[in-house]
Design an enzyme around this catalytic site. Structure first.
Site, mmCIF file in Angstrom:
data_model
loop_
_atom_site.group_PDB
_atom_site.id
_atom_site.type_symbol
_atom_site.label_atom_id
_atom_site.label_comp_id
_atom_site.label_asym_id
_atom_site.label_seq_id
_atom_site.Cartn_x
_atom_site.Cartn_y
_atom_site.Cartn_z
ATOM 1 N N ASP A 152 -4.402 0.430 6.619
ATOM 2 C CA ASP A 152 -3.435 0.347 5.410
ATOM 3 C C ASP A 152 -2.282 0.968 5.449
ATOM 4 O O ASP A 152 -2.400 2.108 5.769
ATOM 5 C CB ASP A 152 -4.373 0.434 4.180
ATOM 6 C CG ASP A 152 -5.598 0.003 4.013
ATOM 7 O OD1 ASP A 152 -5.953 -0.712 4.944
ATOM 8 O OD2 ASP A 152 -6.177 0.321 2.913
ATOM 9 N N GLU A 321 -10.106 -4.401 -3.115
ATOM 10 C CA GLU A 321 -9.339 -2.871 -2.523
ATOM 11 C C GLU A 321 -7.770 -2.866 -3.005
ATOM 12 O O GLU A 321 -7.317 -4.106 -3.068
ATOM 13 C CB GLU A 321 -9.600 -3.134 -0.851
ATOM 14 C CG GLU A 321 -11.230 -2.922 -0.429
ATOM 15 C CD GLU A 321 -11.144 -3.034 0.949
ATOM 16 O OE1 GLU A 321 -12.344 -2.340 1.464
ATOM 17 O OE2 GLU A 321 -10.367 -3.694 1.711
HETATM 18 C C1 FRU Z 1 -8.909 -1.391 3.210
HETATM 19 C C2 FRU Z 1 -9.708 -0.322 3.219
HETATM 20 C C3 FRU Z 1 -9.326 0.608 1.889
HETATM 21 C C4 FRU Z 1 -10.081 1.815 2.365
HETATM 22 C C5 FRU Z 1 -9.443 1.971 3.673
HETATM 23 C C6 FRU Z 1 -10.155 2.867 4.736
HETATM 24 O O1 FRU Z 1 -8.468 -1.896 4.521
HETATM 25 O O2 FRU Z 1 -10.864 -0.622 3.485
HETATM 26 O O3 FRU Z 1 -10.252 0.066 0.884
HETATM 27 O O4 FRU Z 1 -9.479 3.048 1.572
HETATM 28 O O5 FRU Z 1 -9.364 0.710 4.008
HETATM 29 O O6 FRU Z 1 -9.424 3.251 5.907
#
Ligand code: FRU
Length: 577
Positions: A152, A321
Site C-alpha cells: 500500500d 481496509e
Molecule cells: C492492505 C493491508 C492493510 C495493512 C497492510 C499491511 O493491503 O492489508 O490493511 O495495513 O496491507 O501491509
C-alpha cells in the site's frame, strides 16, 4: 524516470566502492542446534548483505550488540542458493562486535546440516549496496521500490513543492514481511527518488498502513507545519500510533505515549486522518472489522469515537481496509458530496483486491450513504488497483489518488525478484452523475502530460495511446501484441456501454491460476477519448473524461510492439519517459 534514479544510484555506488573495501565474507558461525546459530562479526562496514532464497521460509534474525537486541527481522536466508541479497544497515559505531542470532523455522530440521547452508558463504559486509536495476519488468515512469517488496501507498502528503509518498516496504526481501514505511519524494508527481526507510518496526509492532497530515496550526504541539503520521502498530493486536517529523517527512520521532487508539477488534487498522474545516477539527476514519469507524480530535492525540459506517452497505465479501474520506464537487451541479473510499480484499469484481466506494454526506460526525445499501460501486474495474488513498494538503484543493498496482491473489508471485510491485499513475478524483446516481470520476493527473516524448508509429514498452473515437455506431477493438503471439485485447462497446480488457493471452500468466482474466467496466455513457498508459508490465486504461478506469498487470515475453485498432478511431502514440 527510475532509470535516471538508477543511474544516479550507480554513480553513488561506484564512487563509494572506490575507497572502500570490497565485499568480503566477514564473520564466524557458531552452530547451536539443527535450526539455531549465532553469526559473530566485527562491524567494519555499513551493511551486512543478507543472501535471500525466495522459495525458502523465513528465518528469524535478532541483531545483538552488547547483550541487547537492537533489531529483529525475518528473512528467507539462503539455504541452497542465493537469488539476491538485501542490505542490513549496521549502526554507525564502527569496530563494535555484532552477534546475529538466527533461528530457522522448525521444519528446516529435515534440510540437513545447518553448517552447509549457502548463507554462511555468501554473507558479505560492504559500504555500498548496488541498486542498479536488474529487472525486465521494472516500470519506467511508475514508482517502484529500489529493492524489496512494496504494497500500500501510505502517509502521502504535499508540502513546499514536494510530493511525499510512503509505502509498505519490506527492506529484507521481495515478499511481504517486516512492514516498514519506505519513503520517496517527487517534485513533479511522476519522477520519484527513494529517500530511505522513514518509520521502522518497534516494540509495539511492525508499521502497517496509515496516513500523514501537515499540522499547519500546531494543534498537536509538535511544531508549526510539523508532519504528523498515524499508522497501525501491528503487534499481537492492531492499534494506532503517531509519529511526527519536523524535517519535512525525512525522519520521524515516535510519540512517547503510543498507542493513541486501541480497541478489542482484531482487524483495526489503516487510519486516515484529515483536517475537516466544517467542524474545525481533525477526523479519522479507520477499518474496524466490517465497518469504518469515524473519530474526531482537536490535537491528533486524543480521539473521540463519533460513529461507524458500513453495516449492510456495499460489498462485504472480504476484509475492509485502507479507507479515505473527502469532500468533492459534483461535476456540473455546483454541489459537493462526500466520497468514502473502502478498499476490500477479497471480494473485488474479478476476484481478490479492489477499491469500492460510497457517496453521501458527512457532518464531521456521521457518514450517510445516499445510495441503497445493496448498491456497490467500484473505482477501477481492473484486477490490479488496491489500497487507493489520496494525498493530504494537495495544491488547488485537488484530491490526487495513488493505488498499489497488484492483487493479494498473486502479488507475492509476480515474476520479478529484485523488487515487487509498482504504484499506479496519479489520478485526480471528482464526482459525476449518471442515471440518478453519483459516481467517482478518475482522470490521469495533468502532470503525466510532461512524460510525453515523441509521437511514434508503434507501441513501445513505455507509452501512452490516445484513441479518439469517431463513431459510436460500432465497437472499437484495440489489440496490443508482439512477435510471440501474446496479446491484450481491449474492447469499447458503445451499445452495451462497456469497456473490457482481456489478458488471457498476455504473456506469462503461469505464476498464478488466478491471473488470467477479462475485466469489464461500465462506461456510464459514451467514451470519446481513451487514454491507455503502458509501462513494461502494466496497462491503465481511462475514459479521458473520467467515467471509467481499468488497471491490469501483464507480463509479455517481449514488449507489445504492434497495435491494431478496429472501428472508427484516430490513434496517437506517445513514448513516455
Ligand atoms: C492492505 C493491508 C492493510 C495493512 C497492510 C499491511 O493491503 O492489508 O490493511 O495495513 O496491507 O501491509
Amino acid at each position: 524516470m527510475m532509470r535516471t534514479i538508477h543511474k544516479i544510484m550507480m554513480t553513488v555506488v561506484c564512487v563509494a566502492s572506490s575507497f572502500t573495501v570490497q565485499a568480503q565474507t566477514p564473520g564466524a558461525l557458531h552452530v547451536l542446534s539443527d535450526n539455531h546459530a549465532f553469526y559473530r562479526l566485527q562491524q567494519k562496514h555499513k551493511f551486512l548483505l543478507l543472501p535471500i532464497e525466495e522459495k525458502e521460509e523465513n528465518a528469524h534474525l535478532r541483531i545483538i550488540k552488547n547483550n541487547q537486541v537492537v533489531k529483529e527481522l525475518n528473512c528467507r536466508l539462503a539455504i541452497n542458493k542465493t537469488d539476491y541479497s538485501v542490505p542490513l544497515k549496521l549502526d554507525e559505531n564502527q569496530d563494535s562486535e555484532i552477534l546475529i542470532d538466527i533461528t530457522f523455522s522448525n521444519n528446516r530440521r529435515s534440510t540437513g546440516s545447518i553448517k552447509d547452508f549457502v548463507a554462511w558463504k555468501e554473507l558479505k559486509t560492504s559500504d555500498s549496496f548496488d541498486t542498479t536495476n536488474r529487472e525486465k519488468y521494472r516500470s519506467i515512469y511508475h514508482h517502484t521500490p529500489l529493492w524489496g517488496w512494496m504494497n500500500d501507498p501510505n502517509g502521502m502528503f504535499y508540502k513546499d513543492g514536494v510530493w511525499h509518498l510512503y509505502f509498505q516496504h519490506n527492506p529484507y526481501g521481495s515478499q511481504w514481511e517486516n512492514m516498514t514505511w519506505g519513503h520517496s519524494t517527487s517534485k513533479d508527481l511522476v519522477h520519484w527518488t527513494f529517500e530511505g526507510d522513514a518509520i521502522r518496526p518497534d516494540a509495539l509492532g511492525t508499521i502497517f498502513s496509515g496516513s500523514a497530515v501537515v499540522d499547519k496550526n500546531n494543534t498537536a504541539g509538535f511544531g508549526n507545519g510539523a508532519v504528523v503520521a498515524m499508522y497501525t502498530s501491528a503487534g499481537a493486536s492492531q492499534m494506532q500510533s503517531i509519529a511526527y517529523s519536523t524535517d519535512n517527512g525525512k525522519t520521524f520521532t515516535k510519540h512517547a505515549n503510543n498507542p493513541v487508539l486501541t480497541a478489542d477488534i482484531p482487524d483495526f487498522r489503516d487510519p486516515h486522518i484529515f483536517w475537516n474545516e466544517d467542524i474545525k477539527a481533525w477526523n479519522l476514519i479507520l477499518a474496524a472489522g466490517q465497518e469504518m469507524n469515524i473519530y474526531s480530535s482537536k490535537d491528533l492525540k486524543h480521539w473521540t469515537l463519533e460513529s461507524s459506517f458500513g453495516h449492510g452497505y456495499g460489498n462485504h465479501d472480504g476484509v475492509w481496509e485502507c479507507p479515505d474520506l473527502m469532500k468533492l464537487p459534483v461535476n456540473g451541479t455546483g454541489k459537493e458530496k462526500w466520497l468514502l473510499i473502502c478498499n476490500i480484499n477479497p471480494g473485488g469484481p474479478f476476484g481478490g483486491s479492489a477499491t469500492q466506494y460510497f457517496v453521501g454526506s458527512f457532518d464531521g460526525h456521521k457518514f450517510t450513504c445516499e445510495s441503497k445499501p445493496e448498491t456497490t460501486k467500484w473505482m477501477d474495474y481492473g484486477k490490479d488497483h488496491y489500497a487507493t488513498v489520496t494525498f493530504d494538503n494537495a495544491p488547488d484543493n485537488r484530491h490526487v489518488a495513488i493505488a498499489w498496482m497488484s492483487n493479494w491473489q498473486y502479488a507475492n508471485q509476480v515474476p520479478t525478484m529484485q523488487f515487487r510491485s509498482a504504484n499506479s499513475v496519479p489520478r485526480d478524483l471528482g464526482l459525476f452523475t449518471d442515471g440518478g446516481e453519483t459516481y467517482v470520476s478518475v482522470v490521469p493527473s495533468k502532470e503525466l502530460l510532461a512524460l510525453r516524448g515523441a509521437k511514434t508509429g508503434k507501441p513501445t514498452e513505455a507509452c501512452e495511446l490516445v484513441i479518439n473515437i469517431k463513431s459510436q455506431s460500432k465497437p472499437t477493438v484495440i489489440t496490443l501484441s508482439n512477435d510471440k503471439n501474446e496479446q491484450v485485447v481491449m474492447t469499447y462497446n458503445p451499445k452495451e456501454r462497456t469497456f473490457s480488457m482481456d489478458r488471457n493471452q498476455s504473456g506469462n500468466t503461469a505464476f498464478s491460476d488466478m491471473f488470467k482474466a477479462t475485466t469489464v467496466a461500465p462506461t456510464h455513457g459514451t467514451i470519446n477519448q481513451l487514454r491507455v498508459f503502458i509501462d513494461k508490465c502494466s496497462i491503465e486504461a481511462f475514459d479521458a473524461a473520467g467515467k471509467m478506469a481499468m488497471t491490469n498487470l501483464v507480463f509479455p515475453t517481449n514488449p507489445y510492439d504492434k497495435l491494431t485498432v478496429k472501428g472508427t478511431a484516430r490513434t496517437v502514440i506517445y513514448t513516455l519517459k
